[in-house]
Design a protein around this motif. Structure first.
Motif, PDB file in Angstrom:
ATOM      1  N   SER A  35      35.189  48.084  42.637  1.00  0.00           N
ATOM      2  CA  SER A  35      35.410  46.643  42.547  1.00  0.00           C
ATOM      3  C   SER A  35      36.636  46.255  43.374  1.00  0.00           C
ATOM      4  O   SER A  35      37.525  47.072  43.632  1.00  0.00           O
ATOM      5  CB  SER A  35      35.621  46.222  41.090  1.00  0.00           C
ATOM      6  OG  SER A  35      36.876  46.702  40.626  1.00  0.00           O
TER       7      SER A  35
ATOM      8  N   GLU B 129      38.940  44.356  42.335  1.00  0.00           N
ATOM      9  CA  GLU B 129      40.106  44.458  41.439  1.00  0.00           C
ATOM     10  C   GLU B 129      40.689  45.860  41.461  1.00  0.00           C
ATOM     11  O   GLU B 129      41.911  46.043  41.499  1.00  0.00           O
ATOM     12  CB  GLU B 129      39.718  44.083  40.000  1.00  0.00           C
ATOM     13  CG  GLU B 129      39.340  42.636  39.807  1.00  0.00           C
ATOM     14  CD  GLU B 129      37.892  42.309  40.196  1.00  0.00           C
ATOM     15  OE1 GLU B 129      37.550  41.120  40.182  1.00  0.00           O
ATOM     16  OE2 GLU B 129      37.115  43.221  40.527  1.00  0.00           O
ATOM     17  N   THR B 130      39.822  46.866  41.411  1.00  0.00           N
ATOM     18  CA  THR B 130      40.306  48.249  41.403  1.00  0.00           C
ATOM     19  C   THR B 130      40.969  48.594  42.729  1.00  0.00           C
ATOM     20  O   THR B 130      42.045  49.196  42.755  1.00  0.00           O
ATOM     21  CB  THR B 130      39.156  49.226  41.100  1.00  0.00           C
ATOM     22  OG1 THR B 130      38.597  48.890  39.825  1.00  0.00           O
ATOM     23  CG2 THR B 130      39.642  50.666  41.068  1.00  0.00           C
TER      24      THR B 130
ATOM     25  N   THR C 283      42.421  46.567  44.810  1.00  0.00           N
ATOM     26  CA  THR C 283      43.698  45.851  44.846  1.00  0.00           C
ATOM     27  C   THR C 283      44.758  46.605  44.042  1.00  0.00           C
ATOM     28  O   THR C 283      45.891  46.775  44.493  1.00  0.00           O
ATOM     29  CB  THR C 283      43.525  44.422  44.279  1.00  0.00           C
ATOM     30  OG1 THR C 283      42.510  43.755  45.020  1.00  0.00           O
ATOM     31  CG2 THR C 283      44.813  43.625  44.400  1.00  0.00           C
TER      32      THR C 283
END
Length: 108
Positions: free
Chosen positions: A6, A8-9, A11
């Motif tokens: 993802s 998010e991961t 980042t």
């Protein structure tokens, strides 16, 4: 075998300065127009050098336009002996949409 990653991961990994290899398989003009900071442009001509010079242990993240062709590339790279291979879900298009301030322009 590769895994999905993802935004998010990724980042969080970048913010934590996690050791990883980030490769962008989009065309050269698209890459020059914007890419995730720290990523390397990878085309077919660059594959032998990548295989020769890239350590197999740190995570290897493959980025394309929308997260589709990166899956095929990630599966192939996993077969070349890389331990942890990921395909970025949503690709660069989603990254740029959600994190426009985290896009590097021009050649790095």
């Amino acid at each position: 075998m590769f895994q999905h990653l993802s935004i998010e991961t990724l980042t969080a990994w970048i913010d934590a300065k996690t050791e990883l290899t980030l490769v962008d398989i989009r065309d050269p003009m698209s890459f020059a127009g914007g890419h995730i900071p720290g990523s390397l442009h990878l085309d077919n001509d660059g594959v032998p050098a990548l295989l020769e010079s890239t350590p197999r242990q740190p995570p290897l993240v493959v980025v394309c336009y929308h997260g589709h062709s990166s899956q095929q590339a990630a599966a192939w790279l996993a077969g070349q002996g890389f331990a942890d291979v990921y395909s970025l879900d949503g690709g660069f298009t989603e990254w740029e949409h959600r994190l426009p301030e985290r896009v590097e322009r021009g050649h790095s």
